[in-house]
Write an enzyme that holds these catalytic residues in place. Structure first.
Site, PDB file in Angstrom:
ATOM      1  N   ASN A 140      23.366   7.539  -9.748  1.00 43.94           N
ATOM      2  CA  ASN A 140      23.977   8.418  -9.242  1.00 43.94           C
ATOM      3  C   ASN A 140      24.863   7.307  -9.155  1.00 43.94           C
ATOM      4  O   ASN A 140      24.528   6.188  -8.190  1.00 43.94           O
ATOM      5  CB  ASN A 140      24.251   9.748  -8.174  1.00 43.94           C
ATOM      6  CG  ASN A 140      23.588  10.417  -8.910  1.00 43.94           C
ATOM      7  OD1 ASN A 140      23.120  11.179  -9.618  1.00 43.94           O
ATOM      8  ND2 ASN A 140      21.820  10.869  -7.935  1.00 43.94           N
ATOM      9  N   ASP A 182      13.981  10.923  -1.696  1.00 49.41           N
ATOM     10  CA  ASP A 182      14.900   9.776  -3.237  1.00 49.41           C
ATOM     11  C   ASP A 182      12.493   9.048  -3.448  1.00 49.41           C
ATOM     12  O   ASP A 182      12.799   9.490  -5.031  1.00 49.41           O
ATOM     13  CB  ASP A 182      15.060   8.334  -2.633  1.00 49.41           C
ATOM     14  CG  ASP A 182      16.426   8.497  -1.950  1.00 49.41           C
ATOM     15  OD1 ASP A 182      17.429   9.577  -2.738  1.00 49.41           O
ATOM     16  OD2 ASP A 182      16.971   8.620  -0.299  1.00 49.41           O
ATOM     17  N   LYS A 219      24.178  15.869   1.849  1.00 53.01           N
ATOM     18  CA  LYS A 219      23.235  16.880   1.597  1.00 53.01           C
ATOM     19  C   LYS A 219      22.657  18.202   2.244  1.00 53.01           C
ATOM     20  O   LYS A 219      21.805  19.415   1.586  1.00 53.01           O
ATOM     21  CB  LYS A 219      21.566  16.290   1.921  1.00 53.01           C
ATOM     22  CG  LYS A 219      21.892  14.792   0.803  1.00 53.01           C
ATOM     23  CD  LYS A 219      20.586  14.673  -0.320  1.00 53.01           C
ATOM     24  CE  LYS A 219      20.901  13.316  -1.184  1.00 53.01           C
ATOM     25  NZ  LYS A 219      19.872  13.795  -2.115  1.00 53.01           N
ATOM     26  N   TYR A 272      29.116  16.812  -2.896  1.00 57.52           N
ATOM     27  CA  TYR A 272      27.923  16.084  -3.114  1.00 57.52           C
ATOM     28  C   TYR A 272      28.263  15.193  -4.067  1.00 57.52           C
ATOM     29  O   TYR A 272      29.613  15.061  -4.713  1.00 57.52           O
ATOM     30  CB  TYR A 272      27.026  17.386  -3.917  1.00 57.52           C
ATOM     31  CG  TYR A 272      25.314  17.004  -3.883  1.00 57.52           C
ATOM     32  CD1 TYR A 272      24.603  16.716  -2.862  1.00 57.52           C
ATOM     33  CD2 TYR A 272      24.994  17.211  -4.921  1.00 57.52           C
ATOM     34  CE1 TYR A 272      23.164  15.847  -3.101  1.00 57.52           C
ATOM     35  CE2 TYR A 272      22.946  17.116  -5.034  1.00 57.52           C
ATOM     36  CZ  TYR A 272      22.249  15.895  -4.132  1.00 57.52           C
ATOM     37  OH  TYR A 272      21.540  15.601  -4.286  1.00 57.52           O
ATOM     38  N   ASN A 293      18.804  16.006 -10.455  1.00 59.27           N
ATOM     39  CA  ASN A 293      18.810  15.796  -9.515  1.00 59.27           C
ATOM     40  C   ASN A 293      17.818  16.462  -8.014  1.00 59.27           C
ATOM     41  O   ASN A 293      17.851  17.479  -8.719  1.00 59.27           O
ATOM     42  CB  ASN A 293      19.834  15.892  -9.222  1.00 59.27           C
ATOM     43  CG  ASN A 293      20.759  15.154  -7.842  1.00 59.27           C
ATOM     44  OD1 ASN A 293      20.408  16.132  -7.065  1.00 59.27           O
ATOM     45  ND2 ASN A 293      21.925  14.595  -7.990  1.00 59.27           N
ATOM     46  N   ASP A 307      18.608   7.636   1.447  1.00 52.77           N
ATOM     47  CA  ASP A 307      19.023   6.577   1.078  1.00 52.77           C
ATOM     48  C   ASP A 307      19.076   5.337   2.015  1.00 52.77           C
ATOM     49  O   ASP A 307      19.810   4.755   1.851  1.00 52.77           O
ATOM     50  CB  ASP A 307      20.763   6.895   0.960  1.00 52.77           C
ATOM     51  CG  ASP A 307      20.094   7.347  -0.093  1.00 52.77           C
ATOM     52  OD1 ASP A 307      19.784   8.001  -1.553  1.00 52.77           O
ATOM     53  OD2 ASP A 307      22.008   8.291  -0.535  1.00 52.77           O
ATOM     54  N   ARG A 331      21.469   1.594   1.135  1.00 47.50           N
ATOM     55  CA  ARG A 331      21.164   2.020   0.109  1.00 47.50           C
ATOM     56  C   ARG A 331      21.862   3.740  -0.594  1.00 47.50           C
ATOM     57  O   ARG A 331      21.006   4.417  -1.020  1.00 47.50           O
ATOM     58  CB  ARG A 331      19.963   1.992  -0.944  1.00 47.50           C
ATOM     59  CG  ARG A 331      19.987   1.724  -2.452  1.00 47.50           C
ATOM     60  CD  ARG A 331      19.776   3.149  -3.198  1.00 47.50           C
ATOM     61  NE  ARG A 331      18.958   4.312  -3.138  1.00 47.50           N
ATOM     62  CZ  ARG A 331      18.969   5.154  -3.313  1.00 47.50           C
ATOM     63  NH1 ARG A 331      20.139   6.335  -3.037  1.00 47.50           N
ATOM     64  NH2 ARG A 331      17.643   6.905  -3.266  1.00 47.50           N
TER      65      ARG A 331
HETATM   66  N1  LIG Z   1      18.981  11.955  -9.598  1.00 47.77           N
HETATM   67  C1  LIG Z   1      18.404  11.849  -8.582  1.00 47.77           C
HETATM   68  O1  LIG Z   1      18.101  12.883  -7.747  1.00 47.77           O
HETATM   69  C2  LIG Z   1      18.079  10.293  -7.449  1.00 47.77           C
HETATM   70  C3  LIG Z   1      18.718   9.459  -8.028  1.00 47.77           C
HETATM   71  N2  LIG Z   1      18.404   8.432  -7.311  1.00 47.77           N
HETATM   72  C4  LIG Z   1      19.062   7.099  -7.906  1.00 47.77           C
HETATM   73  O2  LIG Z   1      19.140   5.971  -8.560  1.00 47.77           O
HETATM   74  C5  LIG Z   1      18.953   4.642  -8.158  1.00 47.77           C
HETATM   75  C6  LIG Z   1      17.919   4.083  -7.340  1.00 47.77           C
HETATM   76  O3  LIG Z   1      17.544   3.684  -6.152  1.00 47.77           O
HETATM   77  P1  LIG Z   1      16.430   3.589  -6.144  1.00 47.77           P
HETATM   78  O4  LIG Z   1      15.388   3.305  -5.999  1.00 47.77           O
HETATM   79  O5  LIG Z   1      16.533   3.941  -4.367  1.00 47.77           O
HETATM   80  O6  LIG Z   1      17.023   2.350  -5.606  1.00 47.77           O
HETATM   81  P2  LIG Z   1      16.688   0.908  -4.863  1.00 47.77           P
HETATM   82  O7  LIG Z   1      17.333  -0.082  -4.919  1.00 47.77           O
HETATM   83  O8  LIG Z   1      15.139   0.888  -4.401  1.00 47.77           O
HETATM   84  O9  LIG Z   1      15.857   0.569  -6.479  1.00 47.77           O
HETATM   85  C7  LIG Z   1      16.968  -0.266  -7.994  1.00 47.77           C
HETATM   86  C8  LIG Z   1      15.827  -1.010  -9.185  1.00 47.77           C
HETATM   87  O10 LIG Z   1      16.608  -0.736  -9.931  1.00 47.77           O
HETATM   88  C9  LIG Z   1      16.824  -2.701 -10.475  1.00 47.77           C
HETATM   89  N3  LIG Z   1      17.718  -2.579 -11.386  1.00 47.77           N
HETATM   90  C10 LIG Z   1      18.110  -3.428 -11.188  1.00 47.77           C
HETATM   91  N4  LIG Z   1      19.578  -3.766 -12.164  1.00 47.77           N
HETATM   92  C11 LIG Z   1      18.634  -3.739 -13.341  1.00 47.77           C
HETATM   93  C12 LIG Z   1      18.859  -3.858 -14.675  1.00 47.77           C
HETATM   94  N5  LIG Z   1      20.052  -4.388 -15.278  1.00 47.77           N
HETATM   95  N6  LIG Z   1      17.738  -3.112 -15.254  1.00 47.77           N
HETATM   96  C13 LIG Z   1      16.849  -3.178 -15.272  1.00 47.77           C
HETATM   97  N7  LIG Z   1      16.633  -2.505 -13.676  1.00 47.77           N
HETATM   98  C14 LIG Z   1      16.997  -2.631 -12.627  1.00 47.77           C
HETATM   99  C15 LIG Z   1      15.873  -3.007  -8.689  1.00 47.77           C
HETATM  100  O11 LIG Z   1      15.139  -4.564  -9.570  1.00 47.77           O
HETATM  101  C16 LIG Z   1      15.342  -2.313  -8.539  1.00 47.77           C
HETATM  102  O12 LIG Z   1      14.021  -2.198  -8.285  1.00 47.77           O
HETATM  103  C17 LIG Z   1      20.167   5.234  -7.565  1.00 47.77           C
HETATM  104  O13 LIG Z   1      21.922   5.169  -7.912  1.00 47.77           O
HETATM  105  C18 LIG Z   1      20.133   6.604  -6.653  1.00 47.77           C
HETATM  106  O14 LIG Z   1      21.269   7.757  -6.922  1.00 47.77           O
HETATM  107  C19 LIG Z   1      17.911   8.178  -6.393  1.00 47.77           C
HETATM  108  C20 LIG Z   1      17.089   9.183  -6.118  1.00 47.77           C
HETATM  109  C21 LIG Z   1      17.570  10.530  -6.864  1.00 47.77           C
HETATM  110  C1  LIG Z   2      20.602  12.056  -5.299  1.00 51.35           C
HETATM  111  C2  LIG Z   2      20.280  11.160  -4.377  1.00 51.35           C
HETATM  112  O1  LIG Z   2      19.566  11.635  -3.586  1.00 51.35           O
HETATM  113  C3  LIG Z   2      20.757   9.845  -4.871  1.00 51.35           C
HETATM  114  O2  LIG Z   2      21.173   9.513  -5.530  1.00 51.35           O
HETATM  115  O3  LIG Z   2      20.139   9.091  -3.386  1.00 51.35           O
HETATM  116 MG   LIG Z   3      19.105  10.239  -1.514  1.00 45.68          MG
END
Ligand SMILES: NC(=O)C1=CN([C@@H]2O[C@H](COP(=O)(O)OP(=O)(O)OC[C@H]3O[C@@H](n4cnc5c(N)ncnc54)[C@H](O)[C@@H]3O)[C@@H](O)[C@H]2O)C=CC1
Ligand SMILES: CC(=O)C(=O)O
Ligand SMILES: [Mg+2]
Length: 604
Positions: free
Chosen positions: A446, A296, A201, A130, A491, A273, A183
């Site tokens: 991540n 997500d 997953k 993972y 997470n 994603d 993504r």
């Molecule tokens: N810990 C967890 O369980 C999860 C973590 N994530 C992580 O969240 C991240 C984003 O995922 P999504 O929202 O789906 O992506 P996304 O691409 O839809 O959104 C990213 C956002 O970050 C903003 N952004 C980019 N550069 C930036 C900066 N320098 N300062 C402030 N904002 C900035 C963008 O404008 C956009 O609004 C990924 O790295 C993913 O791995 C996502 C889902 C679950």
């Molecule tokens: C953990 C997860 O779903 C992500 O980073 O997109």
């Molecule tokens: Mg995800």
């Protein structure tokens, strides 16, 4: 099909179960001889007893000595530990991929042993199968590819999916994780190489939720990629074309969803994603018609909300004070907006007033800074959280993160931006002036290199008094004088397995907001006050199987309460309705698969 390898569930505790002497029920196979040895669902390697070798035409195809499951397990762990020793000092990526390879080889050969070592050693192996290593695997997938896993539906398969779905060898599929690779974690568009995510997953589904691995299906929808490097890579295994858009794109997803539900009407589909525009669009499009959710948007929101509630408790405040918390969310994508939507619903419920008031304390920042109503081309999904420019501490459109933190003095800083290091030293130091006695910092992006800050930097710059969570694992931080800065893994793995399991065992028609809320509340209440005082907001990954039973039961009961439960196998909706809380827990546990060698019986 394998249906009998289940363990007496009531013995499941927070610790890992060891080898049992209980004799598992038989499992019917339709193959014989070498075909069985080459099928990881049934293969036992040298573990086939002699009588079974006779029954299945295996005599002479294996070395004569029969090795017990325990010995095979010990032997694998020995090789794994010597690999760890022999790769010490080598670059991190090299070591990570070497570990992934040894696990992947076992996965390809003998799933029973693979899942057993995974369950028992989840803390060591989750970071390999993972996040973070799965990200590296996806980046290198075309070069690493040896054997296919899961199904691939491409833009070239339009019109064929209804028949293609019958190429999958299992009669029943319960859980599907689907991606279009657009993504992948914070790594961007990885095209077909994103298949590693559904695989990882679903491994967590088997390990945490006890979903039978013969009933899972990782799926890649390859509609092209906009990643120029991949398009030019001669090794790239996906379609060499730019991504489909608009109607062309959605017609592919529609066709896939129809095909899946024609063959397996009760299968649950987890979207994973997808880039933001399609993540929201597909969620709205399918959530009322099929049993589906977007991990997500919805899984992450539930985990984050549980963390936010934990952060209130960590300050020694009553939960009702959540409505007063000032929260800065960095990242206005599918994950960040999902969190804000769920947090707003929670505030509205607690305060008993409209959602508009709830939004007052929430601040949204994206790549262009603070999101206000002055934003040009304001995304409709972000619009409800856009601030009136100048209204709060004079903050203007596009104000920088550091300016927002300095002026707002938030209780919580939560990153879902996908940008490594965006919580700079200056930003973290500004959190020292937070209005909270125990500010919370969540660097949820991540994999590790995309985390908004490291655990060490958070404790160093924001102070020892913070609570900290990150999407990928970090070691606890040694604060000196015997003090430890606890690192929580914030997470969605703590919820998606339970959401899928609860929905499956309920036979839910769809996955409602109420079911997701029940999952989040269950996670939040899992942690004791004593742990919360130590900065522990989420359980240790060791307890993930135990937690998932509880989350699954909570989701199931919410489905029953909303009359969405249609029953599962021979357990009908009325029986589900009549189950007490304890009986529901028992029912969920009893239905979880656990890896043991079942006697194989051949049937033509
Ligand atoms: N810990 C967890 O369980 C999860 C973590 N994530 C992580 O969240 C991240 C984003 O995922 P999504 O929202 O789906 O992506 P996304 O691409 O839809 O959104 C990213 C956002 O970050 C903003 N952004 C980019 N550069 C930036 C900066 N320098 N300062 C402030 N904002 C900035 C963008 O404008 C956009 O609004 C990924 O790295 C993913 O791995 C996502 C889902 C679950
Ligand atoms: C953990 C997860 O779903 C992500 O980073 O997109
Ligand atoms: Mg995800």
């Amino acid at each position: 099909m394998w249906n009998a390898a289940r363990f007496a569930a009531s013995s499941l505790t927070r610790s890992t179960r060891r080898f049992s002497t209980a004799i598992p029920g038989p499992c019917i196979v339709h193959k014989r001889g070498a075909d069985i040895l080459h099928d990881p669902w049934f293969n036992k390697d040298t573990g086939f007893p002699l009588t079974e070798r006779d029954r299945l035409g295996l005599r002479g195809l294996l070395p004569p000595r029969v090795i017990s499951f325990e010995q095979q397990y010990a032997r694998f762990m020995e090789s794994y530990r010597s690999l760890e020793k022999n790769t010490k000092g080598q670059p991190e990526g090299v070591v990570a991929l070497a570990k992934w390879r040894i696990l992947n080889r076992l996965h390809d050969r003998n799933e029973t042993l693979y899942y057993r070592v995974l369950i028992d050693n989840i803390q060591d192996f989750a970071p390999v199968i993972y996040t973070p290593t799965v990200g590296l695997v996806c980046q290198n997938y075309s070069g690493l590819f040896r054997r296919p896993r899961g199904m691939y539906f491409s833009a070239k398969d339009k019109g064929e999916m209804m028949s293609m779905i019958y190429n999958w060898p299992a009669h029943q599929v319960d859980m599907i994780v689907l991606t279009d690779g657009s993504r992948i974690l914070g790594l961007g568009d990885l095209g077909v190489q994103g298949i590693g995510i559904p695989i990882g997953k679903l491994d967590m589904y088997v390990a945490a939720a006890g979903i039978n691995p013969q009933r899972i299906l990782p799926v890649m929808l390859d509609v092209g990629t906009n990643n120029q490097k991949l398009l030019e890579d001669r090794l790239y295994l996906g379609l060499r074309q730019r991504r489909l858009e608009g109607e062309e794109y959605i017609s592919i997803v529609d066709e896939f969803m129809e095909a899946v539900h024609t063959r397996w009407p009760k299968a649950i589909v987890q979207f994973e994603d997808f880039q933001m525009k399609w993540a929201f669009e597909t969620l709205q499009r399918y959530r009322k018609r099929f049993c589906t959710f977007n991990d997500d948007i919805q899984g992450t929101a539930g985990v984050a909300l549980a963390g936010l509630l934990g952060a209130v408790r960590a300050q020694g405040r009553p939960l009702a004070d959540f409505v007063k918390q000032k929260i800065v969310v960095v990242g206005a994508g599918s994950a960040g907006l999902g969190v804000l939507n769920m947090a707003v619903q929670a505030v509205a419920r607690m305060a008993g007033n409209g959602e508009a008031a709830a939004k007052y304390h929430f601040f949204l920042i994206d790549k262009d800074g603070l999101v206000t109503k002055e934003r040009k081309n304001l995304d409709p999904m972000a619009a409800p959280f856009a601030k009136e420019p100048g209204a709060i501490d004079g903050l203007r459109e596009g104000a920088s993160l550091v300016e927002v933190v300095k002026k707002v003095k938030p209780h919580v800083l939560l990153g879902l931006s996908g940008v490594g290091g965006v919580f700079s030293q200056e930003v973290l130091q500004a959190m020292r002036e937070s209005d909270s006695a125990k500010p919370a910092i969540f660097a949820m992006s991540n994999p590790t290199m995309n985390a908004e800050c490291t655990a060490e930097d958070a404790f160093k710059h924001a102070g020892e008094n913070i609570v900290f969570g990150s999407g990928s694992p970090f070691e606890n931080v040694d604060l000196g004088n015997g003090k430890v800065g606890h690192v929580n893994q914030a997470n969605n793995m703590y919820l998606f397995p339970g959401i899928g399991l609860g929905a499956l065992l309920a036979g839910a028609r769809l996955i409602s907001d109420g079911m997701l809320q029940a999952a989040s509340e269950c996670l939040a209440s899992y942690i004791t006050d004593e742990d919360i005082r130590k900065g522990i907001l989420y359980p240790s990954i060791h307890s993930i199987r135990h937690l998932t039973v509880e989350v699954g039961a909570a989701v199931l009961r919410a489905a029953v309460a909303e009359e969405l439960a249609e029953g599962h196998c021979d357990v009908g909706p009325k029986e589900l309705m009549n189950m007490s809380k304890e009986e529901t827990l028992e029912y969920v546990t009893r239905n979880m698969w656990f890896p043991v060698y079942s006697p194989l019986v051949h049937e033509k």
